[in-house]
Write an enzyme that holds these catalytic residues in place. Structure first.
Site, PDB file in Angstrom:
ATOM      1  CB  ALA A 179      -0.972  -0.045   1.166  1.00 41.89           C
ATOM      2  CB  SER A 180       0.695   4.472   1.814  1.00 48.71           C
ATOM      3  OG  SER A 180      -0.520   4.925   1.267  1.00 48.71           O
ATOM      4  CB  ILE A 181       5.248   0.938   2.488  1.00 51.62           C
ATOM      5  CG1 ILE A 181       4.867   1.060   3.970  1.00 51.62           C
ATOM      6  CG2 ILE A 181       6.741   0.671   2.365  1.00 51.62           C
ATOM      7  CD1 ILE A 181       5.201  -0.155   4.806  1.00 51.62           C
ATOM      8  CB  SER A 182       3.967   1.950  -3.034  1.00 57.81           C
ATOM      9  OG  SER A 182       3.414   0.675  -2.840  1.00 57.81           O
ATOM     10  CE  LYS A 183       0.881   8.148  -0.491  1.00 53.41           C
ATOM     11  NZ  LYS A 183      -0.006   6.991  -0.363  1.00 53.41           N
TER      12      LYS A 183
END
Length: 632
Positions: A179-183
């Site tokens: 999820a937002s760890i992709s950022k």
């Protein structure tokens, strides 16, 4: 953060710190030794007067070159050390094994409803990994990676379990939707372009993406995308509002400001900003984001299980996420959970990446190494430091949760718990993932869960994130500098605990209290107060306290909160004539906490003699309410 000020230049109340004839450090050491040395259990006025005379003699003139002000730390204080990950024991890196063992125990507790997550299990399963100084001390898999086939109707929303032989247990190499760890990976790719000079953080986004100007966003900079201050809305339903990936990307770039927003004047966590950043790096390089992440980050680091759109051949190793009948997807398993990323062909700047705990450990250690791992230089050390500056400090009074570096969150007690500090960094993911990296202790914690399996409405897993962060932090002991035990405030949310020292008799003239203090609390919300009473504890008034360390000193006006330097301080307080009792009062809010508060070696004396000796005759006279003796 400190409630109080350093009174440098003018008198610090009546006294100031002196170098004397022996230099700044020695003068302070003499004073500390006199005030904390073992004193006879029964002492008359002469002993007290002698201590006061020594205090007055050595506490006179402020030295030059001293560091003043409350404890602080910034990225320039970080010391990188190149390490390669290996498995080892807690003892090898100075950790207390009982707390390291609790990591697994506490993680397993959340497989069922708990008092802090009562209605449903926090997650079906999890993988955790903890490391310090390059040594992996725990890497555990618990629970189930694929457990449910559907969710029952509201209001119960009960999970429909698969037959036992179709369920898939978690394993250490389970692959998770980050999820937002992709950022963070989009951030690193962008910062590599900054190092090459192809992207300017202070340039307007429209320099690289002219269509971004739609909605009056011409002044939004690249840096604002990374710090979530550009004024963009947090979310838009691109997946359902537009029919093709191309139209969805165009709509993301054309999205106008959130209502009342303007560039740099607010903090709004925005997926749309990172979608724009992903498109920006693609435009600048002429290469797809998935290729950039693979060739610039995961490939050089040999993160073999990290990437977008995982192959069907590894589906059996992937944790399932959510039942999404509203999107006609059924139980999402093996493809990205985030609807917008799914509708953007599985690759976007804000979500879409899959990985394992072992691969993320390499990423974390690379950052602790200053941007390098096993000979692969991903970022310059100076870039890592730049990445960890709190660019949103001026917004903090209006947006208390806004602390941000470039891409990374900073000092978030909400999920970092006692691992938090002004330079602790990390990120969470909606699916239940998180990483916390503490560069001061060279420690990191990875918690990967499938908390949205089978339904996001079952709740967040932040309580588990905090519990495990607390375990790892407590594994790093806080030992009294002279041995023995210290008084420690009980670790509780929404508490108010006190430690009271009733003096032998009311303080006379020039009474001084000396004690040692170690504190680390959630800034603003968890506060330690110093108080005195002149009526045997019926009423209390704040007392200013001066803290002394090697080459530094500062004064707190009645209370402290936040980062305490992760060290013991020698403290001194002038007591009002007539003082009968001293008290430390520690109040916490309902959720997050820091490492806590410790008090040791109280000594009080004045012209009318020795008034309290906490290490001798008065050791049993303390009145603790929510404080206990502790060796670490």
């Amino acid at each position: 953060m400190l409630v109080g000020t350093w009174q440098g230049g003018a008198a610090m109340r009546r006294r100031r710190i002196s170098t004397g004839v022996t230099g700044s450090g020695a003068g302070i050491l003499v004073l500390v030794t006199v005030l904390t040395a073992a004193t006879p259990a029964v002492a008359g006025p002469d002993v007290g007067q002698g201590i006061v005379r020594n205090a007055e003699a050595k506490y006179e003139i402020a030295p030059t070159g001293w560091k003043t002000g409350p404890p602080a730390v910034d990225p320039s204080d970080i010391r990188f050390a190149r390490r390669t990950l290996r498995t080892g024991t807690p003892q090898q890196v100075g950790l207390l094994p009982e707390y390291v063992d609790r990591l697994r125990t506490d993680a397993e507790a959340y497989l069922a409803p708990t008092p802090d997550h009562p209605n449903f299990p926090t997650y079906a399963g999890a993988v955790l990994l903890a490391a310090k100084d390059g040594v992996v001390v725990r890497h555990d898999a618990i629970g189930t990676a694929v457990k449910y086939s559907a969710v029952g109707p509201a209001p119960g929303r009960i999970g429909v379990e698969l037959p036992a032989d179709e369920q898939i247990p978690m394993r250490p190499d389970t692959i998770f939707d980050l999820a937002s760890i992709s950022k963070l990976f989009t951030t690193v790719v962008a910062l590599r372009q900054v190092e090459r000079g192809t992207i300017d953080l202070n340039a307007p986004v429209v320099r690289y993406l002219p269509e971004f100007a739609a909605g009056g966003k011409e002044a939004v900079t690249v840096r604002m995308l990374l710090t979530h201050t550009g004024g963009l809305p947090s979310f838009a339903p691109l997946w359902s509002a537009y029919p093709t990936p191309e139209q969805r990307r165009a709509a993301a770039l054309a999205t106008p400001f959130a209502a009342g927003a303007s560039p740099g004047n607010q903090y709004v966590y925005s997926d749309l900003g990172l979608i724009a950043l992903g498109v920006l790096v693609e435009r600048v390089t002429g290469r797809p984001l998935a290729e950039l992440v693979a060739t610039e980050v995961t490939g050089p680091l040999r993160m073999v299980d990290t990437g977008y759109n995982p192959a069907p051949s590894v589906r059996h190793r992937i944790a399932a996420t959510e039942y999404q009948p509203y999107a006609d997807r059924g139980m999402v398993w093996g493809e990205v959970h985030d609807e917008n990323a799914w509708a953007l062909d599985g690759v976007a700047g804000h979500a879409g990446l899959f990985s394992t705990a072992a691969d993320l450990a390499i990423f974390c250690q690379m950052l602790l190494n200053g941007g390098e791992y096993r000979g692969a230089r991903i970022l310059a050390e100076s870039t890592v430091r730049t990445m960890l500056v709190n660019y949103n400090s001026e917004l903090e009074s209006r947006y208390p949760d806004s602390d941000r570096g470039l891409g990374f969150e900073l000092n978030k007690h909400g999920y970092m718990g006692p691992l938090a500090s002004p330079v602790t960094f990390g990120h969470t993911g909606f699916t239940g993932t998180s990483i916390v990296i503490d560069p001061l202790t060279h420690t990191f914690l990875i918690l990967l869960t499938n908390r949205v399996h089978p339904d996001r409405a079952w709740g967040t897993n932040t309580v588990a994130r905090r519990a495990l962060a607390r375990d790892l932090a407590y594994a790093m002991p806080v030992r009294p500098p002279l041995g023995g035990t210290a008084w420690r405030a009980d670790d509780r949310d929404g508490g108010s605990v006190t430690l009271t020292a009733p003096l032998r008799r009311a303080a006379g003239r020039a009474a001084v209290a000396s004690f040692q203090l170690w504190y680390d609390t959630e800034p603003r919300y968890d506060v330690l107060h110093f108080q005195a009473s002149a009526d045997n504890g019926q009423t209390w008034s704040p007392v200013d306290v001066t803290f002394v360390g090697v080459g530094e000193g500062w004064t707190a006006e009645g209370s402290v909160t936040g980062y305490g330097g992760r060290r013991w301080w020698q403290a001194f307080a002038d007591l009002p004539t007539g003082t009968t009792d001293l008290r430390w009062s520690y109040a916490t809010d309902a959720t997050s906490r820091g490492r806590g508060v410790y008090v040791d070696r109280l000594l009080v004396a004045g012209t009318n003699g020795l008034l309290f000796h906490g290490e001798a005759a008065d050791a049993t006279r303390f009145v603790p309410t929510g404080w206990t003796p502790a060796r670490q």
